[in-house]
Design a protein around this motif. Structure first.
Motif, PDB file in Angstrom:
ATOM      1  N   ALA A 192       1.311 -14.803  -6.159  1.00 13.77           N
ATOM      2  CA  ALA A 192       1.111 -14.861  -4.713  1.00 13.77           C
ATOM      3  C   ALA A 192      -0.209 -14.179  -4.347  1.00 13.77           C
ATOM      4  N   ARG A 193      -0.948 -14.794  -3.445  1.00 13.54           N
ATOM      5  CA  ARG A 193      -2.231 -14.224  -3.025  1.00 13.54           C
ATOM      6  C   ARG A 193      -1.994 -13.184  -1.929  1.00 13.54           C
ATOM      7  N   GLN A 194      -2.531 -12.012  -2.145  1.00 13.48           N
ATOM      8  CA  GLN A 194      -2.283 -10.905  -1.216  1.00 13.48           C
ATOM      9  C   GLN A 194      -3.015 -11.134   0.096  1.00 13.48           C
ATOM     10  N   ARG A 195      -2.282 -10.825   1.169  1.00 14.33           N
ATOM     11  CA  ARG A 195      -2.898 -10.832   2.488  1.00 14.33           C
ATOM     12  C   ARG A 195      -3.417  -9.438   2.814  1.00 14.33           C
ATOM     13  N   SER A 196      -2.563  -8.431   2.594  1.00 14.47           N
ATOM     14  CA  SER A 196      -2.990  -7.051   2.821  1.00 14.47           C
ATOM     15  C   SER A 196      -2.260  -6.149   1.849  1.00 14.47           C
ATOM     16  N   SER A 197      -2.845  -5.018   1.612  1.00 14.06           N
ATOM     17  CA  SER A 197      -2.228  -4.030   0.729  1.00 14.06           C
ATOM     18  C   SER A 197      -2.595  -2.638   1.220  1.00 14.06           C
ATOM     19  N   PHE A 198      -1.667  -1.720   1.004  1.00 12.04           N
ATOM     20  CA  PHE A 198      -1.900  -0.317   1.345  1.00 12.04           C
ATOM     21  C   PHE A 198      -1.380   0.540   0.199  1.00 12.04           C
ATOM     22  N   GLN A 199      -2.168   1.526  -0.202  1.00 10.73           N
ATOM     23  CA  GLN A 199      -1.797   2.415  -1.294  1.00 10.73           C
ATOM     24  C   GLN A 199      -2.145   3.845  -0.896  1.00 10.73           C
ATOM     25  N   ALA A 200      -1.293   4.795  -1.278  1.00 10.46           N
ATOM     26  CA  ALA A 200      -1.561   6.201  -0.981  1.00 10.46           C
ATOM     27  C   ALA A 200      -0.869   7.077  -2.020  1.00 10.46           C
ATOM     28  N   ARG A 201      -1.573   8.123  -2.436  1.00 11.61           N
ATOM     29  CA  ARG A 201      -1.011   9.146  -3.313  1.00 11.61           C
ATOM     30  C   ARG A 201      -1.377  10.500  -2.730  1.00 11.61           C
ATOM     31  N   ILE A 202      -0.362  11.273  -2.363  1.00 12.28           N
ATOM     32  CA  ILE A 202      -0.585  12.552  -1.688  1.00 12.28           C
ATOM     33  C   ILE A 202       0.226  13.634  -2.385  1.00 12.28           C
ATOM     34  N   ASN A 203      -0.394  14.791  -2.604  1.00 14.96           N
ATOM     35  CA  ASN A 203       0.286  15.974  -3.137  1.00 14.96           C
ATOM     36  C   ASN A 203       0.062  17.136  -2.185  1.00 14.96           C
ATOM     37  N   GLN A 204       1.103  17.933  -1.975  1.00 12.19           N
ATOM     38  CA  GLN A 204       1.012  19.084  -1.088  1.00 12.19           C
ATOM     39  C   GLN A 204       1.641  20.287  -1.767  1.00 12.19           C
TER      40      GLN A 204
END
Length: 880
Positions: free
Chosen positions: A502-514
């Motif tokens: 499937a062809r991506q329309r949108s993507s969001f990625q996040a990696r957070i450490n606290q």
């Protein structure tokens, strides 16, 4: 007159007394060497070298050199008296330059010859000084930071870079398992077998590196009364030849590999690639492989794939797990994590592997030129379009970085451009746009579209917040990446997930450490994908919190992933788990239980299933042997309760793990093993799994000696492999002298190596194999004088073959042969030296006191006829 003369004398005496009282007297302690003579005979020892506290004799010593508390390796330095008679090390401008001092910027050093010793270090480098710990043979140099080269903290002289020796390296990883299922209710019993073998092989010759990976998988299912279904795959991949081009700070690769992913998405290809290698920089940003975490309910099989290829597989024990030893594979696309439980259930999770925002220092560039043929592996066939790609990243003043590139192929054209900005305390941000034009085989003409991407990273030290990556991408309907263009219209390979094409329309990625200091730590990993042409949304979340209180560790984890059902659907599943872990010595106070822990975990899924798990785990004192026992119970099916047993071993030659699960409906047995074999000019050595560059330790005769922190020990020949080194940087390889065999001694305990990328370098340690002995030496019926220098004749190791006589004529020596000759000197005259013979060949073991031999022997004048006749009757013995 007489009284006047007497008064004058008294006045002068009083004046002299006042002068002596006012002016401080100067003097020093003096020990009369004649007190050490033998019955008044004139055989006193020259002790001038020992008159002052902290004074050392002049000579050549092998010292471990530190600059600002950072080890720089072992150096053989001359120590000579300066103008004041103080013994100082002979430090030259050339040595200072090698140690990272900016000699070209210091006027006083520029005018001196490179090899001229410095009498006063502080006169050429203000505020610099040295200190010597003679018993430890450690020389510390303190150099002001302003006098060091700008990048001295991570700088290594290119002339020190070592291409290594001709060698072959084979890394292996083997995992296999068998699962027996008995569902009851008239259902037939079934058995499933699986096997996974990964071989990463390499061969080095001078500066050329040949690398290849072989993957073999085998699966077989068998049901009662029915023939089994058997599948297996065998494939070579990532086969390429590589070399570095140091003047360009670049490397050349020919074969199967991947492009970079700074500008375009990474592309697997067959061809030629020339690109910058930032590892050659003094301060660099190395490539990375993401740390992967998850939750296993049983002894589960964990598989990681990339671009449709299996790159990692192992078995994990029930509970939370983390994988941080994933081999770097070019990061050619997102990673797919698949967890296969012992009961056959399967869960998946997508792991984003995008790189950090692209930022370079001003006027520093990074480039790539690639020509080849597309070699993706998610479809049975593809266009395999030939292409040419070029990218350039360039750092500008004021914290700006420009980057862009183009990709040209038949019926496909793409161009990208972007900018990166370092915003100081606000973090780093990059934004780019990629335009693509593709002609597909569907008679619909050209497809033209754009893809927009924004990436952000931030590390707030004061608050403990780390945003490793936050990225958002939006692609228009007619945008085709080069992978989309090649795979469009082709069938997926078996085992691929249905949304792979499937062809991506949108993507969001996040990696957070606290980090929360004493309150623990939080982490969050989130990705979301949606696609053109359907309403499918792929969401993956991994979040958790961990802390400890009164020695008990607490952990809370939440995950969202996709689960395969029997109807081949993949709905989302949500799972939350609470874990408590406590060391057993917390309750008993017994030190023997310090490495043993009790664990309780409770987890709940969105389908209502509640699972509880209790377990015990532990390891030996050295962390080599580990074990885990646990029991699971579910609220949905009493028969779903299971018990698990795991055993693990980590040794110098590799690692092995064994797992077994049992329940009323199934049994599961699995085995993991990994390690490496290194063939080098001095033989073959077994090893733990290795990284890019490695060192082969050579310490002949020093079997069983601990290397570095003790995780590796030398084999029976005195060889070992240090598996993970930093490329183009100084790596200090050290042996633990306290673990040496009784008859072996080292002339140095640390060696520095500077491997190039993929090199196999030798770390040679000079060993002295011989006896340790406490000898009592007498001369003319009396013990030799205190301070007499004793040396082995002939000497093979210089200063290392010397000793100094202590009380009662006793001297400690090591590295001795079974028999030989010693020469003693207590002065410069000919009658102030003698020779003695020793022979341990006939000494019985019961007469020894531990590893140190002892013997009394007589020392004769060298011209003594009795000595000469005795010496001629002895056979010549030389040190090994």
């Amino acid at each position: 007159m007489k009284n006047s003369h007497s008064g004058t004398i008294m006045a002068r005496a009083l004046s002299a007394w006042l002068v002596c009282a006012i002016i401080p007297a100067w003097g020093k302690e003096y020990f009369d060497p004649r007190l050490l003579s033998i019955d008044g005979q004139s055989v006193t020892t020259d002790l001038s070298a020992f008159e002052n506290s902290g004074h050392i004799p002049a000579g050549n010593y092998l010292v471990t050199l530190y600059v600002n508390q950072i080890a720089k390796g072992d150096y053989a330095l001359d120590f000579k008296p300066d103008a004041q008679g103080k013994i100082i090390p002979m430090i030259t401008p050339a040595l200072l330059d090698e140690l990272g001092v900016n000699t070209s910027a210091l006027p006083t050093l520029r005018t001196l010859p490179r090899d001229a010793p410095l009498d006063d270090l502080a006169s050429v480098i203000p505020d610099a000084f040295f200190s010597l710990d003679f018993p430890q043979l450690r020389l510390d140099l303190s150099i002001p930071q302003i006098a060091l080269k700008p990048s001295a903290a991570g700088y290594s002289d290119p002339s020190l870079w070592d291409q290594g020796v001709p060698a072959m390296v084979l890394n292996y990883s083997l995992s296999g398992g068998r699962n027996w299922q008995s569902l009851g209710n008239g259902s037939p019993d079934s058995t499933q077998d699986n096997l996974f073998l990964s071989l990463r092989s390499g061969a080095n010759w001078e500066n050329w590196r040949l690398r290849s990976q072989y993957i073999y998988t085998y699966n077989k299912g068998h049901s009662s009364g029915q023939p089994g279904l058997r599948t297996h795959t065998s494939d070579f991949s990532n086969t390429y030849l590589q070399t570095d081009i140091q003047p360009w700070r670049a490397e050349l690769a020919i074969g199967e590999t991947s492009t970079g992913n700074d500008v375009f998405d990474s592309i697997a290809f067959k061809g030629v690639r020339l690109n910058s290698n930032d590892q050659m920089l003094p301060i660099n940003q190395r490539g990375f492989a993401p740390m992967i975490s998850g939750i296993a309910n049983t002894n589960a099989r964990v598989t990681i794939t990339q671009n449709g290829n299996v790159i990692y597989q192992t078995y994990v024990a029930p509970g939370a797990f983390r994988i941080n030893d994933l081999h770097q594979t070019g990061l050619g696309g997102d990673l797919l994590l698949t967890i296969t439980e012992a009961d056959g259930s399967v869960r998946t999770q997508t792991i984003a592997s995008s790189s950090l925002p692209v930022m370079l220092r001003p006027y520093v560039s990074r480039f790539e030129i690639t020509a080849g043929r597309y070699d993706g592996g998610v479809t049975l066939h593809s266009r395999e379009a030939p292409f040419v790609l070029g990218t350039l990243i360039y750092g500008l003043p004021h914290n700006f970085t420009l980057y862009g590139g183009t990709l040209v192929a038949d019926d496909y054209l793409s161009a990208a451009g972007g900018i990166g900005l370092s915003m100081g305390s606000l973090g780093a941000l990059s934004a780019d746009v990629t335009a693509a034009r593709a002609r597909l085989d569907d008679n619909e003409g050209l497809r033209t579209g754009n893809s927009y991407r924004v990436r952000y990273a931030k590390n707030v030290i004061t608050t403990g917040t780390s945003i490793d990556l936050a990225a958002y991408r939006y692609s228009t309907r007619d945008y085709y990446s080069f992978a989309d263009f090649n795979n469009a219209g082709y069938e997926l390979t078996p085992g691929q997930l249905p949304w792979t094409l499937a062809r991506q329309r949108s993507s969001f990625q996040a990696r957070i450490n606290q980090q929360l200091n004493a309150w623990g730590a939080l982490y969050l990993s989130h990705s979301r994908y949606d696609y053109w042409g359907n309403d499918e949304v792929n969401t993956n979340i991994a979040a958790g919190y961990s802390t400890s209180f009164h020695g008990i560790n607490y952990g809370l984890a939440y995950s969202v992933s996709r689960v395969q059902r029997q109807d081949n659907s993949w709905p989302e599943t949500r799972q939350i788990a609470l874990t408590l872990q406590a060391p057993l010595d917390l309750f008993t106070g017994r030190a023997s239980l310090r490495n043993s822990r009790a664990t309780y975990q409770i987890s709940r899924r969105n389908d209502g299933e509640l699972q509880q798990q209790v377990g015990l785990s532990g390891s030996d004192g050295q962390g080599r042997l580990s074990w885990n026992v646990s029991h699971n119970r579910s609220n949905q099916d009493e028969k779903a309760s299971s018990s698990n047993l795991n055993l693990g071993y980590q040794g110098s030659n590799g690692a092995a793990n064994l797992g077994y699960s049992y329940s009323d409906s199934y049994r599961s047995l699995n085995l993991n093993g990994n390690g490496a074999v290194v063939v080098h000019p001095q033989g073959m050595t077994l090893s733990q799994s290795t990284g890019d560059s490695i060192a082969v330790v050579s310490a002949p005769g020093a079997a069983g000696t601990s290397v570095m922190n003790g995780g590796v020990t030398t084999d029976s020949r005195g060889y070992a492999v240090v598996p993970y080194l930093s490329n183009y940087q100084s790596n200090a390889i050290s042996l633990n002298p306290s673990t040496l065999p009784d008859d072996v001694d080292l002339t140095q305990s640390t060696v520095n190596v500077y491997p190039t990328k993929g090199a196999v370098v030798l770390a040679n340690f000079a060993t002295r194999i011989g006896l340790q002995a406490l000898l009592t030496l007498t001369y003319q019926g009396q013990p030799l004088p205190f301070g007499t220098s004793v040396a082995v004749e002939p000497s093979n190791h210089g200063e290392a073959d010397r000793g100094i006589v202590g009380d009662a004529g006793q001297v400690y020596m090591n590295g001795l042969p079974e028999s030989g000759t010693l020469r003693a000197r207590w002065g410069t005259a000919e009658d102030q030296q003698c020779e003695a013979h020793f022979d341990f060949s006939e000494q019985r073991p019961e007469d020894q006191k531990g590893p140190i031999r002892s013997q009394s022997t007589t020392c004769y004048r060298i011209d003594d006829e009795r000595h000469l006749s005795l010496r001629s009757s002895l056979h010549e013995v030389s040190l090994p």
